[in-house]
Design a protein around this motif. Sequence first.
Motif, PDB file in Angstrom:
ATOM      1  N   VAL A  79       0.911  -1.257   0.110  1.00  0.00           N
ATOM      2  CA  VAL A  79      -0.118  -0.093  -0.105  1.00  0.00           C
ATOM      3  C   VAL A  79       0.859   1.244   0.075  1.00  0.00           C
ATOM      4  O   VAL A  79       1.977   1.179   0.851  1.00  0.00           O
ATOM      5  CB  VAL A  79      -1.046  -0.226   1.353  1.00  0.00           C
ATOM      6  N   ARG A  80       0.718   2.252  -0.856  1.00  0.00           N
ATOM      7  CA  ARG A  80       1.447   3.529  -0.982  1.00  0.00           C
ATOM      8  C   ARG A  80       0.502   4.547  -0.404  1.00  0.00           C
ATOM      9  O   ARG A  80      -0.643   4.916  -0.823  1.00  0.00           O
ATOM     10  CB  ARG A  80       1.686   3.777  -2.185  1.00  0.00           C
ATOM     11  N   TRP A  81       1.153   4.933   0.869  1.00  0.00           N
ATOM     12  CA  TRP A  81       0.243   6.113   1.478  1.00  0.00           C
ATOM     13  C   TRP A  81       1.161   7.017   2.063  1.00  0.00           C
ATOM     14  O   TRP A  81       2.460   6.508   2.388  1.00  0.00           O
ATOM     15  CB  TRP A  81      -0.889   5.652   2.291  1.00  0.00           C
ATOM     16  N   PRO A  82       0.900   8.062   2.640  1.00  0.00           N
ATOM     17  CA  PRO A  82       1.744   9.015   3.170  1.00  0.00           C
ATOM     18  C   PRO A  82       2.109   8.757   4.486  1.00  0.00           C
ATOM     19  O   PRO A  82       3.379   8.975   4.943  1.00  0.00           O
ATOM     20  CB  PRO A  82       1.015  10.475   3.419  1.00  0.00           C
TER      21      PRO A  82
END
Length: 126
Positions: A79-82
């Motif tokens: 998952v790419r998230w901040p």
Amino acid sequence: MLSVRPELRVTSDGFESIQAKYIGRQVTRKKSRLFNHDLLGEVQFWRDFLGRSTPRIFFPFGTDRQNLIVSTSLSSGQVRWPGIPAEHDMPFKNVEYVDDLFTWAEAEGLSEDDDPDDEDAEETLR
């Protein structure tokens, strides 16, 4: 795949449901404090409990040795998230259960054909 949904059953003593008008308030209070790490803890608990700390959960159906076998391995993905601030970061370790002699034998015993005409199977039993 087996899915675990974060549902709550609100009771007064573990068995008796409380009045419906109070359930919403109780559930909202509890779920407002239930974060991802807490939910993962619940999933880990039920996976461990239902699977008896083994690699598979066996659900027997009927008397003719029909079984549903579900792996206790959790799915994974990227998952790419901040992200979140470091002070709120909580480590998570996905524990994989390893087959031992007993869990391996149970899985092998359930997956073999019980064909009475199979000479190899008879030879193995002797």
